[in-house]
Design a protein around this motif. Structure first.
Motif, PDB file in Angstrom:
ATOM      1  N   PRO A  71      -1.126   7.794  -0.812  1.00  0.00           N
ATOM      2  CA  PRO A  71      -0.547   7.095   0.411  1.00  0.00           C
ATOM      3  C   PRO A  71      -1.442   5.750   0.901  1.00  0.00           C
ATOM      4  CG  PRO A  71      -1.423   9.215   1.011  1.00  0.00           C
ATOM      5  CD  PRO A  71      -1.797   8.990  -0.525  1.00  0.00           C
ATOM      6  N   SER A  72      -0.750   4.758   1.564  1.00  0.00           N
ATOM      7  CA  SER A  72      -1.619   3.657   1.848  1.00  0.00           C
ATOM      8  C   SER A  72      -0.802   3.005   3.393  1.00  0.00           C
ATOM      9  CB  SER A  72      -1.460   2.456   0.697  1.00  0.00           C
ATOM     10  OG  SER A  72      -0.308   1.940   0.816  1.00  0.00           O
ATOM     11  N   PRO A  73      -1.562   2.310   3.928  1.00  0.00           N
ATOM     12  CA  PRO A  73      -1.074   1.816   5.247  1.00  0.00           C
ATOM     13  C   PRO A  73       0.255   1.140   5.055  1.00  0.00           C
ATOM     14  CG  PRO A  73      -3.286   1.119   4.910  1.00  0.00           C
ATOM     15  CD  PRO A  73      -2.984   1.507   3.699  1.00  0.00           C
ATOM     16  N   ALA A  74       0.418   0.240   3.794  1.00  0.00           N
ATOM     17  CA  ALA A  74       1.698  -0.449   3.543  1.00  0.00           C
ATOM     18  C   ALA A  74       2.847   0.428   3.137  1.00  0.00           C
ATOM     19  CB  ALA A  74       1.519  -1.509   2.503  1.00  0.00           C
ATOM     20  N   GLY A  75       2.348   1.734   2.660  1.00  0.00           N
ATOM     21  CA  GLY A  75       3.458   2.796   1.945  1.00  0.00           C
ATOM     22  C   GLY A  75       2.877   3.315   1.074  1.00  0.00           C
ATOM     23  N   GLU A  76       3.802   4.395   0.427  1.00  0.00           N
ATOM     24  CA  GLU A  76       3.106   5.160  -0.847  1.00  0.00           C
ATOM     25  C   GLU A  76       3.056   4.178  -2.010  1.00  0.00           C
ATOM     26  OE1 GLU A  76       4.181   9.109  -0.740  1.00  0.00           O
ATOM     27  OE2 GLU A  76       3.823   9.714  -2.738  1.00  0.00           O
ATOM     28  N   LYS A  77       1.799   4.228  -2.707  1.00  0.00           N
ATOM     29  CA  LYS A  77       1.796   3.677  -3.972  1.00  0.00           C
ATOM     30  C   LYS A  77       1.919   4.375  -4.902  1.00  0.00           C
ATOM     31  CE  LYS A  77      -1.731  -0.038  -2.572  1.00  0.00           C
ATOM     32  NZ  LYS A  77      -2.978  -0.733  -2.621  1.00  0.00           N
ATOM     33  N   VAL A  78       2.765   4.347  -6.016  1.00  0.00           N
ATOM     34  CA  VAL A  78       2.962   5.146  -7.079  1.00  0.00           C
ATOM     35  C   VAL A  78       2.661   4.495  -8.383  1.00  0.00           C
ATOM     36  CG1 VAL A  78       4.941   6.478  -8.252  1.00  0.00           C
ATOM     37  CG2 VAL A  78       5.090   6.160  -5.717  1.00  0.00           C
TER      38      VAL A  78
END
Lengths: 267, 206
Positions: free
Chosen positions: B122-129
């Motif tokens: 998870p990251s502040p901008a959105g989930e990083k995949v």
């Protein structure tokens, strides 16, 4: 006596004029530096962008970028495309392999400096295998047996040690960089054994060939990306600056978070 | 005996469940979304159809799964607030064309690919995949997709550590600051870019 005084006077005048010249030069340099620097904007949001770009020498950097673009279109691109089109893939791969292998000592010492034993071991084994079984680096045997190529340079190590990057800088033919990474580049050149070939040896011409071809090969591989950059951006200079800064930070983050065990993957 | 068998079954069952846990822990709406979107993309990319047909087929898929408007707003940065509603509308329309062109032009470089999800965070901008793209006779490519939702949609893409939308934002804001902070100048430049892209497409150039 008068002669001596005169000489002394002359000497003093010489010193004074030297001081004057030096002072004038310093002033000129300062004023030149002043025009090289982009003043920080007053608007808070613009100031935030200015700080993020970390490019106070933008005016001079843009001039250097223009020189580079001119050289790229006039000479480097046509030759690079020709190199890619006419030189067979296996030869280009061999040139790339030699270039990478002969840089491995610098990668190894950088990995040691970063305290990453697994990476240092990989670089050491790559050098050993490719210089012997890989016929002085012409064949990348190390990759075939599980030691994949990786990049670590003194600039990345200095970052891990807490050295700040300093302002962004663009140098013709070297491309995007910053003060720390330029120092790192100089160190990596010092850690590359091929640069110590004595004068007068036939190897010196090999050294030139190695450097020129290696740079050329890397460059030829980048022509597609450079063309893409020019087509898809409105301000190629700013686009490249941002992409490079992020990518560089990404490399440093990868190095920082590499906590792999010292045993290689195939073990 | 029964007790011993039960306990063995229980232990084996528990062990099997435990081995499944990492997989379960990884699966999130974002990874499911990337998996589905990726499968649809690779199906088109791997089909034997001509390149132009693939480019046409990929467009609706991108429009459905990529939040082009959000990316466009982000790329305009601080100038989004100073732009008039009409300028915003024209800018977004042009941005949509520029972005879709940039993606579809890459179709030729990704034939017969296979895609594997290698991690998510998870990251502040959105989930990083994180995804690994394997291409025949070419080096593997690692990319990171940033997904925001619900409904899940792509809002950014990282390649070689660089965020696509941040790089684009740097491009646009630098252009604007060198053209008197005039959004109209950016719109005109984008119109020229779209016209050039159309000309290149008509000539069959990438």
């Amino acid at each position: 006596m008068a002669r001596k005084a005169c000489r002394k006077m002359h000497h003093k005048r010489g010193i004074t004029s030297l001081r004057l010249v030096a002072g004038a030069c310093a002033l000129l340099t300062l004023s030149a530096c002043g025009s090289w620097r982009k003043p920080p904007p007053k608007d808070p949001e613009a100031l935030q962008d200015y700080k993020q770009a970390n490019d106070p020498y933008e005016p001079v950097n843009r001039k250097m970028f223009a020189v580079n673009s001119w050289a790229y279109h006039k000479a480097l691109r046509p030759v690079g495309r020709g190199w890619k089109k006419y030189v067979p893939g296996p030869i280009r791969h061999s040139v790339a392999s030699v270039n990478e292998t002969w840089r491995e000592p610098s990668v190894f010492f950088s990995d040691v400096g970063a305290g990453k034993s697994r990476r240092a071991g990989d670089a050491f084994m790559r050098y050993l295998i490719n210089m012997s079984a890989g016929v002085a680096g012409f064949i990348d045997v190390a990759s075939m047996v599980g030691y994949k190529q990786h990049e670590t340079d003194p600039g990345m190590v200095m970052s891990l040690w807490g050295v700040k990057s300093g302002p962004y800088i663009f140098l013709p033919f070297l491309g995007p960089s910053n003060f720390r990474d330029i120092a790192g580049y100089a160190i990596s050149q010092g850690l590359t054994p091929i640069n110590y070939v004595p004068r007068g040896y036939g190897l010196l011409s090999f050294n030139w060939g190695y450097n020129v071809l290696g740079t050329f090969n890397t460059f030829a591989d980048s022509t597609d990306q450079l063309d893409e950059l020019e087509h898809q951006s409105l301000d190629p200079y700013a686009y490249l600056r941002s992409a490079w800064q992020q990518s560089r930070q990404g490399q440093i983050d990868v190095l920082k978070s590499d906590h792999r065990a010292t045993t290689p993957d195939w073990y | 005996m029964m007790l011993r068998r039960l306990s063995r079954r229980t232990v084996l069952g528990a062990m099997s469940a435990l081995t499944l846990l990492p997989g379960l822990a990884m699966a999130t709406p974002a990874t499911d979304f990337v998996g589905t979107f990726g499968a649809e993309l690779t199906k088109i990319l791997s089909s034997p159809e001509p390149l132009q047909k693939k480019q046409q087929e990929i467009l609706p898929l991108l429009k459905k799964n990529v939040d082009i408007e959000a990316i466009g707003r982000y790329c305009l940065g601080r100038y989004w607030r100073v732009a008039t509603p009409s300028q915003r509308e024209r800018y977004l329309k042009l941005f949509d064309q520029v972005l879709l062109y940039a993606i579809t032009m890459q179709v030729g470089n990704y034939q017969n690919v296979s895609l594997k999800i290698t991690g998510n965070v998870p990251s502040p901008a959105g989930e990083k995949v994180d995804i690994l793209i394997s291409r025949p006779k070419q080096p593997d490519v690692t990319m990171t997709v940033v997904v925001e939702g619900p409904p899940s949609r792509v809002i950014d893409l990282y390649g070689e550590g660089a965020s696509m939308r941040l790089t684009q934002r740097s491009d646009y804001t630098a252009y604007l600051s060198r053209h008197g902070d005039d959004v109209e100048a950016l719109i005109k430049a984008l119109e020229q870019q779209v016209a050039q892209n159309s000309a290149r497409l008509a000539k069959g150039q990438p």
